[in-house]
Scaffold this motif. Structure first.
Motif, PDB file in Angstrom:
ATOM      1  N   GLY A 198      35.149  31.277  48.012  1.00 60.68           N
ATOM      2  CA  GLY A 198      33.879  30.578  48.184  1.00 60.68           C
ATOM      3  C   GLY A 198      33.765  29.808  49.477  1.00 60.68           C
ATOM      4  O   GLY A 198      32.671  29.611  49.998  1.00 60.68           O
ATOM      5  N   SER A 199      34.891  29.380  50.037  1.00 57.48           N
ATOM      6  CA  SER A 199      34.851  28.646  51.303  1.00 57.48           C
ATOM      7  C   SER A 199      34.666  29.597  52.484  1.00 57.48           C
ATOM      8  O   SER A 199      34.355  29.161  53.577  1.00 57.48           O
ATOM      9  CB  SER A 199      36.153  27.853  51.493  1.00 57.48           C
ATOM     10  N   GLY A 200      34.886  30.889  52.249  1.00 57.52           N
ATOM     11  CA  GLY A 200      34.758  31.873  53.313  1.00 57.52           C
ATOM     12  C   GLY A 200      35.941  31.926  54.253  1.00 57.52           C
ATOM     13  O   GLY A 200      35.892  32.552  55.294  1.00 57.52           O
ATOM     14  N   LYS A 201      37.033  31.269  53.886  1.00 64.36           N
ATOM     15  CA  LYS A 201      38.177  31.170  54.780  1.00 64.36           C
ATOM     16  C   LYS A 201      39.314  32.136  54.465  1.00 64.36           C
ATOM     17  O   LYS A 201      40.177  32.359  55.298  1.00 64.36           O
ATOM     18  CB  LYS A 201      38.715  29.744  54.759  1.00 64.36           C
ATOM     19  N   ALA A 202      39.351  32.676  53.254  1.00 66.64           N
ATOM     20  CA  ALA A 202      40.482  33.534  52.883  1.00 66.64           C
ATOM     21  C   ALA A 202      40.003  34.732  52.085  1.00 66.64           C
ATOM     22  O   ALA A 202      39.111  34.609  51.239  1.00 66.64           O
ATOM     23  CB  ALA A 202      41.491  32.740  52.060  1.00 66.64           C
ATOM     24  N   HIS A 203      40.609  35.877  52.351  1.00 65.54           N
ATOM     25  CA  HIS A 203      40.301  37.064  51.559  1.00 65.54           C
ATOM     26  C   HIS A 203      40.805  36.843  50.137  1.00 65.54           C
ATOM     27  O   HIS A 203      41.854  36.237  49.929  1.00 65.54           O
ATOM     28  CB  HIS A 203      40.952  38.304  52.158  1.00 65.54           C
ATOM     29  N   ALA A 204      40.058  37.348  49.157  1.00 62.88           N
ATOM     30  CA  ALA A 204      40.434  37.179  47.761  1.00 62.88           C
ATOM     31  C   ALA A 204      41.741  37.901  47.443  1.00 62.88           C
ATOM     32  O   ALA A 204      42.435  37.524  46.514  1.00 62.88           O
ATOM     33  CB  ALA A 204      39.312  37.659  46.841  1.00 62.88           C
ATOM     34  N   GLY A 205      42.066  38.945  48.173  1.00 64.59           N
ATOM     35  CA  GLY A 205      43.344  39.609  47.991  1.00 64.59           C
ATOM     36  C   GLY A 205      43.387  40.610  46.851  1.00 64.59           C
ATOM     37  O   GLY A 205      44.464  41.063  46.495  1.00 64.59           O
ATOM     38  N   ILE A 206      42.244  40.935  46.277  1.00 66.06           N
ATOM     39  CA  ILE A 206      42.189  41.949  45.226  1.00 66.06           C
ATOM     40  C   ILE A 206      40.987  42.847  45.474  1.00 66.06           C
ATOM     41  O   ILE A 206      40.103  42.505  46.257  1.00 66.06           O
ATOM     42  CB  ILE A 206      42.082  41.347  43.807  1.00 66.06           C
ATOM     43  N   GLN A 207      40.973  43.963  44.801  1.00 68.84           N
ATOM     44  CA  GLN A 207      39.800  44.827  44.789  1.00 68.84           C
ATOM     45  C   GLN A 207      39.164  44.673  43.418  1.00 68.84           C
ATOM     46  O   GLN A 207      39.616  45.279  42.444  1.00 68.84           O
ATOM     47  CB  GLN A 207      40.201  46.290  45.041  1.00 68.84           C
ATOM     48  N   PRO A 208      38.157  43.833  43.306  1.00 67.31           N
ATOM     49  CA  PRO A 208      37.558  43.587  41.989  1.00 67.31           C
ATOM     50  C   PRO A 208      36.853  44.820  41.447  1.00 67.31           C
ATOM     51  O   PRO A 208      36.441  45.699  42.197  1.00 67.31           O
ATOM     52  CB  PRO A 208      36.575  42.458  42.250  1.00 67.31           C
ATOM     53  N   THR A 209      36.726  44.845  40.134  1.00 71.04           N
ATOM     54  CA  THR A 209      36.025  45.937  39.468  1.00 71.04           C
ATOM     55  C   THR A 209      34.635  45.520  39.026  1.00 71.04           C
ATOM     56  O   THR A 209      33.768  46.362  38.854  1.00 71.04           O
ATOM     57  CB  THR A 209      36.799  46.405  38.231  1.00 71.04           C
ATOM     58  N   GLN A 210      34.436  44.215  38.846  1.00 70.92           N
ATOM     59  CA  GLN A 210      33.161  43.724  38.336  1.00 70.92           C
ATOM     60  C   GLN A 210      32.845  42.347  38.897  1.00 70.92           C
ATOM     61  O   GLN A 210      33.716  41.655  39.407  1.00 70.92           O
ATOM     62  CB  GLN A 210      33.211  43.646  36.800  1.00 70.92           C
ATOM     63  N   TRP A 211      31.581  41.953  38.750  1.00 79.41           N
ATOM     64  CA  TRP A 211      31.138  40.631  39.195  1.00 79.41           C
ATOM     65  C   TRP A 211      30.058  40.119  38.240  1.00 79.41           C
ATOM     66  O   TRP A 211      29.458  40.886  37.490  1.00 79.41           O
ATOM     67  CB  TRP A 211      30.563  40.693  40.610  1.00 79.41           C
ATOM     68  N   ARG A 212      29.825  38.827  38.297  1.00 79.62           N
ATOM     69  CA  ARG A 212      28.669  38.184  37.665  1.00 79.62           C
ATOM     70  C   ARG A 212      28.422  36.892  38.418  1.00 79.62           C
ATOM     71  O   ARG A 212      29.282  36.421  39.182  1.00 79.62           O
ATOM     72  CB  ARG A 212      28.869  37.952  36.178  1.00 79.62           C
ATOM     73  N   LYS A 213      27.259  36.325  38.225  1.00 76.75           N
ATOM     74  CA  LYS A 213      26.891  35.093  38.926  1.00 76.75           C
ATOM     75  C   LYS A 213      27.871  33.991  38.548  1.00 76.75           C
ATOM     76  O   LYS A 213      28.220  33.828  37.397  1.00 76.75           O
ATOM     77  CB  LYS A 213      25.466  34.689  38.546  1.00 76.75           C
ATOM     78  N   TRP A 214      28.349  33.257  39.555  1.00 76.08           N
ATOM     79  CA  TRP A 214      29.266  32.156  39.333  1.00 76.08           C
ATOM     80  C   TRP A 214      28.528  31.010  38.659  1.00 76.08           C
ATOM     81  O   TRP A 214      27.419  30.655  39.064  1.00 76.08           O
ATOM     82  CB  TRP A 214      29.853  31.682  40.652  1.00 76.08           C
ATOM     83  N   THR A 215      29.140  30.454  37.636  1.00 77.05           N
ATOM     84  CA  THR A 215      28.618  29.231  37.016  1.00 77.05           C
ATOM     85  C   THR A 215      29.744  28.216  37.028  1.00 77.05           C
ATOM     86  O   THR A 215      30.921  28.578  37.100  1.00 77.05           O
ATOM     87  CB  THR A 215      28.173  29.472  35.554  1.00 77.05           C
ATOM     88  N   SER A 216      29.408  26.953  36.970  1.00 78.05           N
ATOM     89  CA  SER A 216      30.448  25.915  37.010  1.00 78.05           C
ATOM     90  C   SER A 216      31.408  26.055  35.843  1.00 78.05           C
ATOM     91  O   SER A 216      32.541  25.628  35.919  1.00 78.05           O
ATOM     92  CB  SER A 216      29.830  24.531  37.036  1.00 78.05           C
ATOM     93  N   ALA A 217      30.942  26.671  34.741  1.00 76.82           N
ATOM     94  CA  ALA A 217      31.812  26.882  33.590  1.00 76.82           C
ATOM     95  C   ALA A 217      32.766  28.044  33.822  1.00 76.82           C
ATOM     96  O   ALA A 217      33.732  28.233  33.112  1.00 76.82           O
ATOM     97  CB  ALA A 217      30.982  27.160  32.341  1.00 76.82           C
ATOM     98  N   GLY A 218      32.475  28.880  34.874  1.00 79.27           N
ATOM     99  CA  GLY A 218      33.356  29.976  35.219  1.00 79.27           C
ATOM    100  C   GLY A 218      33.176  31.199  34.431  1.00 79.27           C
ATOM    101  O   GLY A 218      32.700  31.636  33.577  1.00 79.27           O
TER     102      GLY A 218
END
Length: 68
Positions: free
Chosen positions: A48-68
């Motif tokens: 989220g900070s844009g400073k580091a690669h996540a380091g994985i190849q994700p398979t799925q996504w959804r909108k981020w919520t504070s609850a995660g």
């Protein structure tokens, strides 16, 4: 108002204009989501900070919520 699903979506449909929760399957087929927001930067995924690669190849996504 645009409806954003809380269901997991294919990474091929991921937007690049906001924080997303991403997940990947492990070797046993269990889904694990990252505990921090990420966003798509071209074909890469960065934290989220844009400073580091996540380091994985994700398979799925959804909108981020504070609850995660």
């Amino acid at each position: 108002m645009q409806f954003i699903s809380t269901e997991w979506q294919s990474t091929s449909t991921a937007p690049s204009d906001g924080d997303l929760e991403i997940c990947a399957l492990d070797f046993d087929g269990i889904v694990h989501s990252l505990p921090f927001p990420c966003h798509k930067d071209g074909s890469n995924w960065v934290d989220g900070s844009g400073k580091a690669h996540a380091g994985i190849q994700p398979t799925q996504w959804r909108k981020w919520t504070s609850a995660g």
